[in-house]
Design an enzyme around this catalytic site. Structure first.
Site, PDB file in Angstrom:
ATOM      1  N   ASP A  84       1.044  -1.568   0.200  1.00  0.00           N
ATOM      2  CA  ASP A  84       0.186   0.053   0.377  1.00  0.00           C
ATOM      3  C   ASP A  84       0.702   1.358  -0.154  1.00  0.00           C
ATOM      4  O   ASP A  84       1.661   1.678   1.119  1.00  0.00           O
ATOM      5  CB  ASP A  84      -0.531  -0.005   1.226  1.00  0.00           C
ATOM      6  CG  ASP A  84      -2.111   0.862   1.285  1.00  0.00           C
ATOM      7  OD1 ASP A  84      -2.034   1.406   0.555  1.00  0.00           O
ATOM      8  OD2 ASP A  84      -2.811   0.765   2.271  1.00  0.00           O
ATOM      9  N   ASP A  95      -3.303   7.776  -3.141  1.00  0.00           N
ATOM     10  CA  ASP A  95      -3.036   6.411  -2.076  1.00  0.00           C
ATOM     11  C   ASP A  95      -3.314   5.094  -3.332  1.00  0.00           C
ATOM     12  O   ASP A  95      -4.909   4.605  -3.280  1.00  0.00           O
ATOM     13  CB  ASP A  95      -4.385   6.918  -1.129  1.00  0.00           C
ATOM     14  CG  ASP A  95      -3.809   5.498   0.215  1.00  0.00           C
ATOM     15  OD1 ASP A  95      -3.059   4.286   0.397  1.00  0.00           O
ATOM     16  OD2 ASP A  95      -4.967   5.701   0.716  1.00  0.00           O
ATOM     17  N   HIS A 155     -11.763   6.345   2.095  1.00  0.00           N
ATOM     18  CA  HIS A 155     -11.768   7.558   2.884  1.00  0.00           C
ATOM     19  C   HIS A 155     -11.800   8.910   1.838  1.00  0.00           C
ATOM     20  O   HIS A 155     -10.739   9.046   0.498  1.00  0.00           O
ATOM     21  CB  HIS A 155     -10.739   7.404   3.764  1.00  0.00           C
ATOM     22  CG  HIS A 155      -9.139   6.812   3.222  1.00  0.00           C
ATOM     23  ND1 HIS A 155      -7.985   7.761   2.911  1.00  0.00           N
ATOM     24  CD2 HIS A 155      -8.671   5.718   3.245  1.00  0.00           C
ATOM     25  CE1 HIS A 155      -7.699   7.153   2.539  1.00  0.00           C
ATOM     26  NE2 HIS A 155      -7.108   5.547   2.518  1.00  0.00           N
ATOM     27  N   HIS A 163      -7.291  11.366   5.218  1.00  0.00           N
ATOM     28  CA  HIS A 163      -8.530  11.478   5.729  1.00  0.00           C
ATOM     29  C   HIS A 163      -9.105  11.951   6.278  1.00  0.00           C
ATOM     30  O   HIS A 163      -8.882  12.792   6.919  1.00  0.00           O
ATOM     31  CB  HIS A 163      -8.426  10.220   7.582  1.00  0.00           C
ATOM     32  CG  HIS A 163      -8.413   8.677   6.451  1.00  0.00           C
ATOM     33  ND1 HIS A 163      -8.466   7.528   6.430  1.00  0.00           N
ATOM     34  CD2 HIS A 163      -6.839   8.883   5.993  1.00  0.00           C
ATOM     35  CE1 HIS A 163      -7.952   6.729   6.253  1.00  0.00           C
ATOM     36  NE2 HIS A 163      -6.743   7.314   5.921  1.00  0.00           N
ATOM     37  N   GLU A 188     -10.986   0.938  -0.876  1.00  0.00           N
ATOM     38  CA  GLU A 188     -10.033   0.015  -0.385  1.00  0.00           C
ATOM     39  C   GLU A 188     -10.798  -1.011   0.054  1.00  0.00           C
ATOM     40  O   GLU A 188     -10.497  -1.290   1.366  1.00  0.00           O
ATOM     41  CB  GLU A 188      -9.095   0.564   0.453  1.00  0.00           C
ATOM     42  CG  GLU A 188      -9.226   1.073   1.632  1.00  0.00           C
ATOM     43  CD  GLU A 188      -7.754   1.648   2.137  1.00  0.00           C
ATOM     44  OE1 GLU A 188      -6.974   0.834   2.336  1.00  0.00           O
ATOM     45  OE2 GLU A 188      -8.765   3.563   2.526  1.00  0.00           O
ATOM     46  N   GLU A 281      -6.611  -1.656  -3.457  1.00  0.00           N
ATOM     47  CA  GLU A 281      -6.877   0.331  -3.868  1.00  0.00           C
ATOM     48  C   GLU A 281      -6.683   1.197  -4.638  1.00  0.00           C
ATOM     49  O   GLU A 281      -5.607   1.156  -5.744  1.00  0.00           O
ATOM     50  CB  GLU A 281      -6.401   0.943  -1.971  1.00  0.00           C
ATOM     51  CG  GLU A 281      -7.108   1.591  -1.838  1.00  0.00           C
ATOM     52  CD  GLU A 281      -6.164   2.565  -0.534  1.00  0.00           C
ATOM     53  OE1 GLU A 281      -4.559   2.021   0.024  1.00  0.00           O
ATOM     54  OE2 GLU A 281      -6.637   3.205   0.103  1.00  0.00           O
TER      55      GLU A 281
END
Ligand code: MN
Ligand code: MN
Length: 305
Positions: A84, A95, A155, A163, A188, A281
């Site tokens: 990740d 992300d 998020h 976040h 994700e 993700e």
């Protein structure tokens, strides 16, 4: 969002995808996770900055594992390795994550979370409720005979903020908010053959500044100023602090800052019943035409699945 901003979100997305492509090439049985994390972080630094330490979560470890200082963990045979990565430039963040399986046995578990991601991206539109995206993710993962991990979520992302409030659940939920135009989200899905929940371990290697007050100690305040300049509210690794001030000093000072509640630590998250966990993700921008995927990990998945 203007064209210039959109280009910035897309650009960091591309770097995240290229970093994960490196990960797919590099991951092999017996590889030290420390070496993998540092290679990927260095790769990111060729173009931008890591938005958080590279997470390498293996098997029942679901998230928030990044090798610590002198970590001696190696990738075990037949494991599921979740890589990740976060990339940022000027606070624009991507992300993204892929799962790499060293055994063909886990293909279905990987497919479950990947297909859930693809379907979630197709569902995401202006005005759609976050809960309906969760319902779609849950439905796909259940159809494969696995469970979604309910207490991990996607998020909202904003500049310098990984976040930024709203969540995208991985299952149907009671509470829901509306997806709005120009918002950026990380989606994700996590799938498991375990209980479908993660619990915290009593350890962690990733930190984040949560207060900008001074301590009154000259050394600590100098470190804090430097950390704020480098990371702001983004997560960082104890390894990165050790590189600048040495191992022992880094460990001591981080533990003092933790006690003073000036920084927080992210505990390692593991599956409650020690089930195996897969994750994919992407980061997406919400447009009038639906999700504009900045990281497009689907381009790498041909090599994984
Ligand atoms: Mn991530
Ligand atoms: Mn994320």
């Amino acid at each position: 969002m203007n064209e210039k901003e959109r280009r910035k979100w897309l650009w960091v997305g591309k770097i995240a995808r290229k970093t994960l492509a490196r990960a797919v090439d590099l991951v092999h049985e017996g590889m030290p996770v420390l070496e993998l994390a540092e290679k990927l972080e260095d790769y990111i630094r060729n173009y931008a900055s890591p938005a958080f330490p590279v997470n390498i979560s293996i098997n029942y470890v679901a998230a928030h594992y990044s090798p610590g200082i002198n970590d001696s963990t190696v990738i075990p045979p037949g494991s599921i390795v979740k890589v990740d990565v976060g990339v940022h430039k000027d606070g624009y963040i991507a992300d993204a994550a892929v799962s790499i399986s060293l055994s063909s046995e886990y293909e279905e578990l990987l497919k479950a979370s990947f297909e859930a991601l693809v379907k979630a991206e197709k569902t995401l539109m202006v005005g759609v409720k976050t809960g309906s995206i969760g319902a779609v993710i849950e439905e796909v993962i259940l159809s494969y005979g696995f469970k979604p991990v309910r207490n991990l979520t996607g998020h909202k992302i904003s500049r310098f903020n990984l976040h930024a409030g709203k969540s995208i659940p991985n299952a149907r939920t009671m509470f829901s908010s509306k997806i709005e135009k120009d918002e950026v989200y990380a989606i994700e899905p996590f799938a498991t053959d375990g209980a479908g929940y993660v619990v915290e371990l009593n350890k962690g290697y990733i930190y984040r500044i949560i207060s900008t007050r001074r301590t009154g100690d000259k050394q600590l305040d100098t470190l804090l100023r430097d950390m704020w300049r480098r990371f702001r509210k983004l997560p960082f690794s104890e390894r990165w602090i050790a590189k600048s001030i040495g191992e022992e000093k880094a460990k001591n000072m981080l533990s003092i800052l933790l006690k003073k509640k000036i920084i927080m630590m992210y505990p390692v998250l593991v599956e409650k019943k020690r089930g195996l966990v897969s994750q994919f993700e992407d980061t997406v921008i919400v447009t009038d035409k639906g999700a504009l995927v900045t990281t497009r990990i689907s381009e790498l998945v041909k090599e994984i699945l």
